[in-house]
Motif scaffolding. Sequence first.
Motif, short mmCIF file in Angstrom:
data_model
loop_
_atom_site.label_atom_id
_atom_site.label_comp_id
_atom_site.label_asym_id
_atom_site.label_seq_id
_atom_site.Cartn_x
_atom_site.Cartn_y
_atom_site.Cartn_z
N GLY A 195 22.33 -26.71 41.87
CA GLY A 195 21.03 -26.76 41.25
C GLY A 195 19.98 -27.30 42.20
N SER A 242 25.28 -19.86 41.75
CA SER A 242 26.72 -20.08 41.59
C SER A 242 27.49 -18.84 41.96
N THR A 254 19.48 -22.50 39.58
CA THR A 254 20.90 -22.68 39.86
C THR A 254 21.47 -21.43 40.52
N LYS A 310 28.47 -24.49 41.26
CA LYS A 310 27.08 -24.21 40.89
C LYS A 310 26.19 -25.25 41.56
#
Length: 233
Positions: free
Chosen positions: A203, A195, A193, A201
Motif C-alpha cells: 500500500g 498485489s 495498493t 500487497k
Amino acid sequence: MSLFNIFRRKKTPLPEDQNRRFYRSDSERPEAYFKVIGDDRTALIGEYQAIDQFFSEHIADTTRNKLTNAYNHKQADDLVIVAYQAQELVGAIWAGAPHNEADGAIAMGKMQGKQKEMERLAQDMRQHSWMLHDMAVHPKYRRRGIGFELLNRVIEEASSKEIDLLWGVASPESVAFYKRSPVMVMPPEGALTISNSPRAKYGLPITGESRWIHCRLRQTGALDVGYVPQNRL
C-alpha cells in the motif's frame, strides 16, 4: 537496441474507445514534433539535463535533476518522450520501472515476516509495471493535445512491452487532464495498493489534494491494483 529504434516499430493501436477519449477528431492532434530519447549515454546526458530543467520549471514539486540522477544509476532504460514546436522544448514525459517503490515493498516484507512474498511482488512491480515519474507541457502550448499525445505514446510503448500497469501521482492541477484520458483517477488521500497474491500487497498512502492514477493495460497480468480509503488505513 535503442529506445528510439524500438519505438519506430509498428505499434498496436489503442482500442477505438480509448482513441476517441484522446481526440474527438483528427484535427485535434497536435502539430508538434515528438521524439523518443534513446540510450546513447555520451550523446544524451545534456538532453536529459535540459529535460530536468524543463520539469523543474513546470512541475512545482519535482526533485531537481531527478531524471539525470536516475539515468546515471540504474534506470537508463526508462522511456522518455519529448515534444518540440519550432525547435522549442514544449512537453516531456518520463515513465519506467518503479525501483524505489519496489525497494519499499521489500522493506515492508522484512518488517511483516513476508520477505519472500514481497520480494516476488517487488520483482513483478519492476518487470510488469511502469510508474509515470513526470510529465509537463509548457503553459503556452497547453490545450493543443500535446499532453494527450505524450501519454498516448507511453501507453502504446508500455503495451508493446507487455506491461500490466501504468501508475503514478497526479498533482491537483493535472487531475482534470487525467480524467479526460484512459487513466483512472483515484479519490483524494487513501492508499493505492499493488498485489500479486493475497499474501503480498503493498500500500502506498497519499495525502493532500494529489491523486493516485493508474491504467490497467492487460486484464490478465501479474499485478492487481486497488484502493483503500483514508478511514481504513
